[in-house]
Motif scaffolding. Structure first.
Motif, PDB file in Angstrom:
ATOM      1  N   HIS A 243      59.342  51.762  25.158  1.00 29.79           N
ATOM      2  CA  HIS A 243      59.943  51.164  26.457  1.00 29.79           C
ATOM      3  C   HIS A 243      59.300  49.767  27.011  1.00 29.79           C
ATOM      4  CE1 HIS A 243      62.319  54.612  27.156  1.00 29.79           C
ATOM      5  NE2 HIS A 243      61.404  55.393  26.991  1.00 29.79           N
ATOM      6  N   ILE A 244      58.605  49.257  25.911  1.00 32.37           N
ATOM      7  CA  ILE A 244      57.987  47.874  26.448  1.00 32.37           C
ATOM      8  C   ILE A 244      58.543  46.847  25.592  1.00 32.37           C
ATOM      9  CG2 ILE A 244      55.844  46.694  27.063  1.00 32.37           C
ATOM     10  CD1 ILE A 244      54.601  49.381  27.350  1.00 32.37           C
ATOM     11  N   THR A 273      53.528  54.247  28.051  1.00 31.73           N
ATOM     12  CA  THR A 273      54.899  54.334  28.997  1.00 31.73           C
ATOM     13  C   THR A 273      54.600  54.482  30.144  1.00 31.73           C
ATOM     14  OG1 THR A 273      56.356  54.765  26.971  1.00 31.73           O
ATOM     15  CG2 THR A 273      57.061  55.145  29.358  1.00 31.73           C
ATOM     16  N   PHE A 274      53.682  55.658  30.593  1.00 25.94           N
ATOM     17  CA  PHE A 274      53.273  55.999  31.998  1.00 25.94           C
ATOM     18  C   PHE A 274      51.925  55.558  32.490  1.00 25.94           C
ATOM     19  CE2 PHE A 274      56.338  58.847  30.120  1.00 25.94           C
ATOM     20  CZ  PHE A 274      57.642  58.447  30.847  1.00 25.94           C
ATOM     21  N   SER A 275      51.321  54.940  31.736  1.00 26.58           N
ATOM     22  CA  SER A 275      49.981  54.213  32.377  1.00 26.58           C
ATOM     23  C   SER A 275      48.938  55.348  32.503  1.00 26.58           C
ATOM     24  CB  SER A 275      49.929  53.414  33.309  1.00 26.58           C
ATOM     25  OG  SER A 275      50.665  52.342  33.197  1.00 26.58           O
ATOM     26  N   PHE A 276      48.915  56.242  31.651  1.00 24.60           N
ATOM     27  CA  PHE A 276      47.794  57.574  31.690  1.00 24.60           C
ATOM     28  C   PHE A 276      47.303  57.514  30.245  1.00 24.60           C
ATOM     29  CE2 PHE A 276      50.400  58.874  35.470  1.00 24.60           C
ATOM     30  CZ  PHE A 276      49.318  58.504  36.554  1.00 24.60           C
ATOM     31  N   ALA A 316      57.226  63.253  33.916  1.00 25.26           N
ATOM     32  CA  ALA A 316      57.456  61.823  33.676  1.00 25.26           C
ATOM     33  C   ALA A 316      58.681  61.335  32.899  1.00 25.26           C
ATOM     34  CB  ALA A 316      56.134  61.083  33.181  1.00 25.26           C
ATOM     35  N   LEU A 317      58.860  61.981  31.827  1.00 26.47           N
ATOM     36  CA  LEU A 317      60.059  61.600  30.864  1.00 26.47           C
ATOM     37  C   LEU A 317      61.375  61.657  31.642  1.00 26.47           C
ATOM     38  CD1 LEU A 317      58.987  63.105  27.785  1.00 26.47           C
ATOM     39  CD2 LEU A 317      59.048  60.730  28.202  1.00 26.47           C
ATOM     40  N   ALA A 318      61.382  62.396  32.864  1.00 20.13           N
ATOM     41  CA  ALA A 318      62.566  62.635  33.833  1.00 20.13           C
ATOM     42  C   ALA A 318      62.725  61.416  34.757  1.00 20.13           C
ATOM     43  CB  ALA A 318      62.740  63.929  34.142  1.00 20.13           C
ATOM     44  N   LEU A 319      61.723  60.667  34.775  1.00 18.22           N
ATOM     45  CA  LEU A 319      61.857  59.533  36.061  1.00 18.22           C
ATOM     46  C   LEU A 319      63.072  58.742  35.911  1.00 18.22           C
ATOM     47  CD1 LEU A 319      58.131  58.157  36.184  1.00 18.22           C
ATOM     48  CD2 LEU A 319      59.285  59.386  37.749  1.00 18.22           C
ATOM     49  N   PRO A 320      63.549  58.179  36.734  1.00 19.49           N
ATOM     50  CA  PRO A 320      64.671  57.484  36.657  1.00 19.49           C
ATOM     51  C   PRO A 320      64.810  56.047  35.954  1.00 19.49           C
ATOM     52  CG  PRO A 320      63.884  57.246  38.990  1.00 19.49           C
ATOM     53  CD  PRO A 320      63.169  58.328  38.367  1.00 19.49           C
ATOM     54  N   ASP A 321      66.001  55.715  35.689  1.00 24.26           N
ATOM     55  CA  ASP A 321      65.960  54.362  35.019  1.00 24.26           C
ATOM     56  C   ASP A 321      65.044  53.200  35.784  1.00 24.26           C
ATOM     57  OD1 ASP A 321      67.478  55.714  33.048  1.00 24.26           O
ATOM     58  OD2 ASP A 321      69.465  54.718  33.730  1.00 24.26           O
ATOM     59  N   THR A 325      62.671  50.017  33.805  1.00 27.50           N
ATOM     60  CA  THR A 325      63.199  48.867  34.100  1.00 27.50           C
ATOM     61  C   THR A 325      62.054  48.230  34.737  1.00 27.50           C
ATOM     62  OG1 THR A 325      64.559  49.073  35.732  1.00 27.50           O
ATOM     63  CG2 THR A 325      65.568  48.915  33.640  1.00 27.50           C
ATOM     64  N   GLY A 326      61.375  48.685  35.698  1.00 21.78           N
ATOM     65  CA  GLY A 326      60.408  48.222  36.504  1.00 21.78           C
ATOM     66  C   GLY A 326      59.158  47.988  35.443  1.00 21.78           C
ATOM     67  N   LEU A 327      58.589  49.162  34.678  1.00 20.62           N
ATOM     68  CA  LEU A 327      57.554  48.763  34.083  1.00 20.62           C
ATOM     69  C   LEU A 327      57.682  47.565  32.970  1.00 20.62           C
ATOM     70  CD1 LEU A 327      54.906  50.118  32.550  1.00 20.62           C
ATOM     71  CD2 LEU A 327      56.747  50.928  30.993  1.00 20.62           C
ATOM     72  N   ARG A 328      59.113  47.260  32.590  1.00 19.58           N
ATOM     73  CA  ARG A 328      58.927  46.255  31.675  1.00 19.58           C
ATOM     74  C   ARG A 328      59.003  45.134  32.296  1.00 19.58           C
ATOM     75  NH1 ARG A 328      63.164  48.280  29.127  1.00 19.58           N
ATOM     76  NH2 ARG A 328      64.859  47.636  30.683  1.00 19.58           N
ATOM     77  N   ASP A 329      59.691  45.058  33.396  1.00 13.94           N
ATOM     78  CA  ASP A 329      59.701  43.813  34.395  1.00 13.94           C
ATOM     79  C   ASP A 329      58.234  43.166  34.839  1.00 13.94           C
ATOM     80  OD1 ASP A 329      62.531  43.605  34.032  1.00 13.94           O
ATOM     81  OD2 ASP A 329      62.712  44.300  36.170  1.00 13.94           O
ATOM     82  N   ASP A 330      57.631  44.267  35.214  1.00  9.06           N
ATOM     83  CA  ASP A 330      56.246  44.127  35.515  1.00  9.06           C
ATOM     84  C   ASP A 330      55.388  43.647  34.547  1.00  9.06           C
ATOM     85  OD1 ASP A 330      53.762  44.439  37.425  1.00  9.06           O
ATOM     86  OD2 ASP A 330      53.192  45.959  36.029  1.00  9.06           O
ATOM     87  N   LEU A 331      55.475  44.180  33.242  1.00  6.85           N
ATOM     88  CA  LEU A 331      54.711  43.560  32.145  1.00  6.85           C
ATOM     89  C   LEU A 331      55.147  42.256  31.733  1.00  6.85           C
ATOM     90  CD1 LEU A 331      54.159  46.917  30.296  1.00  6.85           C
ATOM     91  CD2 LEU A 331      52.449  45.511  31.230  1.00  6.85           C
ATOM     92  N   ARG A 332      56.349  41.964  31.790  1.00  5.19           N
ATOM     93  CA  ARG A 332      56.793  40.786  31.505  1.00  5.19           C
ATOM     94  C   ARG A 332      56.108  39.706  32.281  1.00  5.19           C
ATOM     95  NH1 ARG A 332      62.260  41.332  31.333  1.00  5.19           N
ATOM     96  NH2 ARG A 332      62.245  40.628  33.601  1.00  5.19           N
ATOM     97  N   ALA A 333      56.196  40.019  33.545  1.00  2.48           N
ATOM     98  CA  ALA A 333      55.668  38.894  34.280  1.00  2.48           C
ATOM     99  C   ALA A 333      54.244  38.647  34.290  1.00  2.48           C
ATOM    100  CB  ALA A 333      55.700  39.385  35.967  1.00  2.48           C
ATOM    101  N   LYS A 334      53.524  39.741  33.828  1.00  3.39           N
ATOM    102  CA  LYS A 334      51.996  39.529  33.497  1.00  3.39           C
ATOM    103  C   LYS A 334      51.776  38.909  32.021  1.00  3.39           C
ATOM    104  CE  LYS A 334      50.656  43.787  36.051  1.00  3.39           C
ATOM    105  NZ  LYS A 334      50.271  45.117  35.897  1.00  3.39           N
ATOM    106  N   ARG A 335      52.729  39.285  31.114  1.00  6.84           N
ATOM    107  CA  ARG A 335      52.723  38.511  29.926  1.00  6.84           C
ATOM    108  C   ARG A 335      52.745  37.091  29.935  1.00  6.84           C
ATOM    109  NH1 ARG A 335      57.756  38.129  26.487  1.00  6.84           N
ATOM    110  NH2 ARG A 335      58.655  36.743  28.254  1.00  6.84           N
TER     111      ARG A 335
END
Length: 427
Positions: A243-244, A273-276, A316-321, A325-335
């Motif tokens: 997911h990243i 994926t879930f930062s644990f 966690a696997l049932a979290l909404p889309d 997408t937020g995980l990906r966007d956050d990490l892209r900004a950090k990248r």
């Protein structure tokens, strides 16, 4: 050897490798037979050279120097509060506090099945085609121990994630590296075909790829699938960063391509994926026969693990889309924050398509310095810890000047690290 910090030495020394523990006479622990004979090393010879991992060495340096740790790949903040509370609730309700089912709790197996359908359109039977493991690391170890016989060859992308070398070695297999080369780290598919021999049993693939950040394209995966079918190879896929991905790169599960369902063991986990990452909840999916084989070895490793966290991972696997997408966007900004800072500091930066690692080259920044030496001195020089990619290669010259940084940290910490690194080039 991949994942260790050097090529020679004794157990426990800073270079992270394993040699003989000492010598002794017959009758001592591990003694060899004749008077004055050299004592056999305590460590199984298959694991010679695979001592303390580079992550342990560099994290210890971070602690001792107070440096910012961009070496080991774990976030510096926890994942969603709702997921953490799900774990607390499971603990309080007594779910998973005793041994969970050997194959994993039904709720998580159903959630994994639902995840595969939701994101990839794959139908997976939660009762026969899902196995819960103690993280992806155990899943890889169990797969290698289940599927390899001594002498079997395993082809894997080089640089390797460090556990691959150890897992193949413990199973008695031989690893055959397919080197990924800068700047884009794309696999040479002709070289892959040439690497297959009558001894080749298995392809061990990692995409999105740690440490380079390369993401296999659908065309590349199709070619790999066709080769696996043609040569009747098994495939184990490590997909923990599924997911990243960034900049239009798409994660495509190999198991969904023609001819691959019956020959693929797919591995993922909740940690990235879930930062644990400390919960160590992973899973295997695949055809019932292959999953049963992996389960046979897994039951003699940990048997079960992470009981309450399995219930939390299911939620966690049932979290909404929006979460994914937020995980990906956050990490892209950090990248981008760290990549820009590294470039300003004088590193050659290979901006990744996936994962939360950036591979760089120090050849221009530190001529005549190898990556391992550079990383061992970096905490004192700049107050930052990184990892040398060279330890992930069987051919260390291929990554001699490559250094990996993790960007799964808070943005202010990444900016501080970038500021510290600028002093290396007096910018």
């Amino acid at each position: 050897m991949a994942g260790t910090a050097g090529a020679a030495g004794t157990a426990g020394e800073p270079d992270g490798t394993v040699g003989t523990v000492g010598t002794g006479r017959s009758g001592g622990p591990g003694g060899s037979g004749g008077p004055g004979g050299a004592r056999r090393p305590f460590l199984n010879r298959r694991l010679a050279g695979l001592g303390t991992t580079i992550f342990a060495e560099m994290s210890a340096l971070a602690v001792s120097t107070g440096a910012i740790n961009l070496g080991q790949g774990f976030p510096d903040t926890d994942g969603p509060e709702s997921v953490r509370e799900a774990a607390v609730r499971a603990l309080r309700d007594g779910r998973g506090n005793q041994y969970p089912p050997g194959q994993g709790v039904p709720e998580l197996r159903a959630a994994v099945s639902g995840h595969q359908k939701r994101f990839y359109g794959l139908d997976v039977d939660p009762d026969t085609e899902v196995l819960v493991t103690a993280g992806a690391t155990e899943a890889i170890a169990a797969a290698m121990l289940a599927l390899l016989e001594p002498g079997d060859e395993v082809i894997a992308f080089e640089p390797f994630y460090d556990s691959y070398a150890a897992c193949v070695a413990m199973a008695g297999g031989g690893r055959v590296p397919l080197t990924l080369r800068a700047p884009d780290f794309r696999p040479d598919l002709d070289a892959l075909r040439d690497a297959v021999t009558p001894r080749t049993r298995l392809l061990l693939l990692n995409s999105p790829h740690n440490p380079t950040g390369m993401v296999l394209t659908r065309d590349e995966l199709t070619a790999i699938a066709e080769l696996a079918v043609e040569r009747d190879l098994l495939v184990v896929t490590d997909e923990v960063y599924e997911h990243i991905t960034y900049d239009g790169a798409e994660h495509v599960p190999l198991i969904g391509l023609p001819g691959m369902r019956e020959r693929t063991v797919a591995i993922s986990s909740a940690g990235k994926t879930f930062s644990f990452t400390g919960w160590k909840v992973g899973w295997v999916t695949g055809p019932a026969e292959l999953v049963a084989a992996v389960r046979t070895t897994k039951q003699f490793l940990t048997y079960v693990a992470s009981g309450p966290f399995q219930y939390a991972a299911a939620e966690a696997l049932a979290l909404p889309d929006a979460y994914f997408t937020g995980l990906r966007d956050d990490l892209r900004a950090k990248r981008d924050i760290l990549a820009d800072g590294l470039a300003t500091a004088g590193f050659e930066v290979y901006r990744p398509q996936g994962t939360y690692f950036i591979t760089t080259d120090i050849a221009d920044l530190a001529p005549d310095t190898d990556a391992l030496t550079f990383c061992r001195t970096l905490p004192e020089r700049a107050g930052v810890v990184a990892v040398p990619n060279s330890v992930f290669y069987d051919h260390p010259t291929a990554g001699r000047t490559q250094v990996r940084f993790a960007f799964c940290k808070q943005q202010n910490l990444l900016r501080e690290a970038a500021d510290r690194l600028r002093q290396l080039s007096n910018v």
